[in-house]
Design a protein around this motif. Structure first.
Motif, PDB file in Angstrom:
ATOM      1  N   LYS A 284       0.838  -1.191   0.000  1.00 61.27           N
ATOM      2  CA  LYS A 284       0.000   0.000   0.000  1.00 61.27           C
ATOM      3  C   LYS A 284       0.873   1.241   0.000  1.00 61.27           C
ATOM      4  CE  LYS A 284      -4.287  -1.682   1.895  1.00 61.27           C
ATOM      5  NZ  LYS A 284      -5.357  -1.552   2.865  1.00 61.27           N
ATOM      6  N   ARG A 285       0.428   2.249  -0.740  1.00 61.85           N
ATOM      7  CA  ARG A 285       1.172   3.508  -0.788  1.00 61.85           C
ATOM      8  C   ARG A 285       0.213   4.674  -0.960  1.00 61.85           C
ATOM      9  NH1 ARG A 285       2.251   5.678  -5.974  1.00 61.85           N
ATOM     10  NH2 ARG A 285       3.794   6.890  -4.855  1.00 61.85           N
ATOM     11  N   PRO A 286       0.546   5.818  -0.376  1.00 60.06           N
ATOM     12  CA  PRO A 286      -0.322   6.983  -0.529  1.00 60.06           C
ATOM     13  C   PRO A 286      -0.100   7.671  -1.877  1.00 60.06           C
ATOM     14  CG  PRO A 286       1.462   7.452   1.009  1.00 60.06           C
ATOM     15  CD  PRO A 286       1.699   6.080   0.495  1.00 60.06           C
ATOM     16  N   ILE A 287      -1.188   8.173  -2.462  1.00 56.44           N
ATOM     17  CA  ILE A 287      -1.102   8.981  -3.683  1.00 56.44           C
ATOM     18  C   ILE A 287      -1.910  10.264  -3.453  1.00 56.44           C
ATOM     19  CG2 ILE A 287      -0.667   7.081  -5.293  1.00 56.44           C
ATOM     20  CD1 ILE A 287      -3.644   6.974  -5.897  1.00 56.44           C
ATOM     21  N   TYR A 288      -1.817  11.205  -4.380  1.00 57.80           N
ATOM     22  CA  TYR A 288      -2.534  12.480  -4.258  1.00 57.80           C
ATOM     23  C   TYR A 288      -2.301  13.112  -2.880  1.00 57.80           C
ATOM     24  CZ  TYR A 288      -4.873  11.419  -8.653  1.00 57.80           C
ATOM     25  OH  TYR A 288      -5.131  11.134  -9.977  1.00 57.80           O
ATOM     26  N   ALA A 289      -1.056  13.299  -2.526  1.00 52.99           N
ATOM     27  CA  ALA A 289      -0.677  13.949  -1.267  1.00 52.99           C
ATOM     28  C   ALA A 289      -1.332  13.273  -0.064  1.00 52.99           C
ATOM     29  CB  ALA A 289      -1.026  15.433  -1.295  1.00 52.99           C
ATOM     30  N   GLY A 290      -1.466  11.954  -0.139  1.00 51.47           N
ATOM     31  CA  GLY A 290      -2.003  11.222   1.004  1.00 51.47           C
ATOM     32  C   GLY A 290      -3.513  11.230   1.079  1.00 51.47           C
ATOM     33  N   ASN A 291      -4.191  11.775   0.043  1.00 54.05           N
ATOM     34  CA  ASN A 291      -5.645  11.816   0.056  1.00 54.05           C
ATOM     35  C   ASN A 291      -6.275  10.531  -0.478  1.00 54.05           C
ATOM     36  OD1 ASN A 291      -6.339  14.456   1.170  1.00 54.05           O
ATOM     37  ND2 ASN A 291      -5.121  15.204  -0.546  1.00 54.05           N
ATOM     38  N   ALA A 292      -5.443   9.603  -0.937  1.00 52.86           N
ATOM     39  CA  ALA A 292      -5.922   8.289  -1.355  1.00 52.86           C
ATOM     40  C   ALA A 292      -4.806   7.281  -1.090  1.00 52.86           C
ATOM     41  CB  ALA A 292      -6.303   8.290  -2.832  1.00 52.86           C
ATOM     42  N   ILE A 293      -5.201   6.042  -0.828  1.00 49.76           N
ATOM     43  CA  ILE A 293      -4.221   4.985  -0.581  1.00 49.76           C
ATOM     44  C   ILE A 293      -4.395   3.929  -1.666  1.00 49.76           C
ATOM     45  CG2 ILE A 293      -3.350   3.274   1.074  1.00 49.76           C
ATOM     46  CD1 ILE A 293      -3.209   6.122   2.170  1.00 49.76           C
ATOM     47  N   ALA A 294      -3.334   3.681  -2.436  1.00 51.54           N
ATOM     48  CA  ALA A 294      -3.399   2.703  -3.514  1.00 51.54           C
ATOM     49  C   ALA A 294      -2.797   1.383  -3.048  1.00 51.54           C
ATOM     50  CB  ALA A 294      -2.645   3.219  -4.735  1.00 51.54           C
ATOM     51  N   THR A 295      -3.447   0.281  -3.433  1.00 51.53           N
ATOM     52  CA  THR A 295      -2.864  -1.048  -3.215  1.00 51.53           C
ATOM     53  C   THR A 295      -2.272  -1.490  -4.547  1.00 51.53           C
ATOM     54  OG1 THR A 295      -4.592  -1.498  -1.603  1.00 51.53           O
ATOM     55  CG2 THR A 295      -3.337  -3.385  -2.403  1.00 51.53           C
TER      56      THR A 295
END
Lengths: 309, 254
Positions: free
Chosen positions: A124-135
């Motif tokens: 898991k990693r954050p995207i969009y400045a931490g406003n979404a979490i991608a798996t």
């Protein structure tokens, strides 16, 4: 499955972020080898061998690796990577500089700044400045990953007894050279590793007023951070910046003083356990993430806080 | 010398994005799109290099701006042209590409254009990857100056001051080289209306990954995109004394 961790080190010592990266490697499972690349890094290799859970230390001690120029270190890591299932580095300025170069040489996509390990190939990693979490799942034969230190609890720096093996390979691309370095001096704890962080923003009004935050930080044993507004205004040097473009921190306690709480700042601190906001504007977005908010003039409340702590 | 600048069309940095209900991604329908802020800094730096007169002539003689993305990315290329770039290249691809695929496409453009300096942003604010510049440097075999806060070209090398965790570091790179911009490198200018009009007449070439002979297949697959865990609502305290009491006894952090 064997995992190679690129050690982060400075001034002859292992950087704390390496311990978080080893923790991420332990979650993936398998033998963990640590690569120490640099010049005169024998002591770093010894320290790496003591990290809990490390099976082997590879020591590449060569003048070509001084200051860890990516043009020279990346080919070394890429060459060694063929024997590993995963290559990990901390998402520090150094890790971010070197690892994508390694991934491209191996012709695989990199996964940046993971915050959790779901399985050996899924993260898991954050995207969009931490406003979404991608798996994200990787099908690469060698998975190249940078690790956000605040996502993993550090392993013990002592207790291991790994063998140290010298790596003779010397890659010198001859394309780049180190000129100089200007390091910010601080006696306080390192920002990304501190348990308590006190940060100031535009509301501090000038650099001199940061002395109030330094006094509070010294009372609490805290590190001092800043918002981009405070850095751009010249109040403090830019290595103190917390946020999407600065450092990512997740301390036990984050005290935001005179910081409005823009998305880009929140990206760097919203995983803190407890957030305190002191701001005279009760509409400031920072209050939406703060556990404890105090609507007050910071120049009155911070000295009171110093006395009360 | 020729400078190549890569720009990306991303959701505007002021937009608070929403995750789609089916967890397939972030909802970008009807959301304001802009040039990635770090790419604006890259364009500005190239334009300043072109403006900077040195003894042996101008440092940068031509600025080529390239974007990889959907047809609509032409808007961002026109913006770059209005800011001072001379011509633009769009590598059109409707797919969401990984940093490695983008780096491979940029490598093909670099081979074609033979720039002395390639400037990219340090990261895009949508994927937050911070990979493309480094990957392009690896593929092209060039030196890299990442997170640049100062760029000085002299003769056949460039001195790049980089923002590192502990302060700043200066490295010297042989040209051709890759530079990625940090926020502090410069303050981007605004495009003036006459320049926006002039930019409409500047050349914009459209290519495809197939035409460049580049495969954009990926080893990464996004399985799911979720909203981050929400923080439980906090409380407002009335006084410093109450704050300290809460921190000591309720949160137990000091």
């Amino acid at each position: 499955m064997t995992i190679l961790v690129l050690a982060e080190h400075e001034n002859g010592a292992i950087a704390p972020a390496t311990l978080n990266t080893v923790a991420a490697a332990a979650k993936i499972g398998g033998d963990i080898h640590v690569l120490v690349a640099g010049q005169s890094v024998g002591a770093v290799g010894e320290a790496a061998a003591k990290i809990a859970g490390v099976a082997k230390v590879l020591l590449a001690d060569n003048a070509a690796y001084a200051h860890q120029l990516p043009e020279n270190v990346a080919p070394l890591v890429a060459e060694l990577a063929s024997g590993y299932s995963h290559v990990l580095a901390a998402a520090t300025s150094n890790g971010k500089n070197i690892l994508p170069r390694v991934a491209a040489q191996l012709d695989v996509d990199q996964i940046s700044e993971i915050i959790s390990v779901e399985s050996a190939d899924t993260f898991k990693r954050p995207i969009y400045a931490g406003n979404a979490i991608a798996t994200v799942q990787s099908s690469a034969a060698i998975k190249v990953i940078t690790v956000r230190a605040t996502g993993f609890d550090a392993v013990a720096a002592e207790g291991g007894s790994a063998a140290v093996e010298a790596v003779s390979a010397a890659h010198d691309a001859g394309k780049s050279s180190f000129v100089s370095e200007e390091l910010a001096k601080s006696d306080r704890p390192e920002l990304t590793a501190a348990k308590i962080v006190v940060s100031g923003g535009r509301g501090m009004q000038n650099g001199d007023n940061f002395k109030h935050l330094y006094a509070l930080a010294d009372k609490l044993g805290a590190a001092v951070g800043a918002s981009r507004a405070a850095v751009d205004a010249g109040f403090v040097p830019n290595d103190m910046q917390v946020g999407q473009t600065g450092k990512i921190v997740a301390p036990q306690l984050y005290i935001a003083v005179g910081i409005s709480g823009a998305i880009q700042h929140l990206a760097g601190m919203k995983d803190s356990k407890v957030i305190v906001a002191i701001n005279k504007d009760e509409e400031a977005p920072i209050f939406q993430v703060a556990d404890y908010g105090l609507v007050a003039d910071l120049f009155e409340s911070v000295p009171m806080l110093i006395d009360a702590c | 010398m020729k400078v190549l600048v890569a720009v990306k069309r991303v959701v505007d940095y002021n937009v608070k994005v929403r995750v789609k209900a089916d967890n397939s991604g972030v909802d970008l329908a009807n959301v304001k799109m802009s040039m990635n802020p770090f790419c604006e800094i890259a364009v500005e730096e190239a334009v300043r290099l072109k403006e900077l007169s040195v003894k042996e002539g101008r440092v940068a003689t031509e600025i080529v701006v390239v974007s990889i993305g959907p047809t609509t990315a032409q808007e961002q290329l026109r913006t770059a042209l209005a800011l001072g770039a001379d011509r633009a290249i769009l590598v059109e691809s409707a797919d969401e590409l990984t940093s490695l695929a983008v780096a491979k496409l940029l490598k093909a453009v670099v081979d074609k254009e033979q720039p002395q300096l390639v400037i990219l942003g340090k990261q895009a604010i949508d994927s937050d990857n911070n990979q493309t510049g480094q990957m392009l440097a690896a593929l092209s075999g060039y030196a890299q100056g990442t997170f640049a806060s100062k760029v000085e070209v002299s003769g056949d090398s460039v001195n790049v001051t980089r923002e590192i965790d502990a302060g700043a570091q200066t490295v010297s790179l042989k040209l051709p080289a890759i530079v990625t911009t940090d926020l502090r490198l410069n303050e981007p200018r605004y495009a003036s209306l006459p320049n926006i009009m002039k930019a409409k007449k500047k050349p914009l070439e459209v290519l495809t990954p197939d035409a460049l002979g580049v495969s954009t297949s990926s080893t990464n697959k996004t399985l799911k995109v979720e909203a981050p865990a929400a923080r439980s609502a906090g409380i407002k305290v009335k006084s410093v004394a109450e704050l300290v009491e809460k921190l000591k006894n309720e949160a137990k952090v000091i």
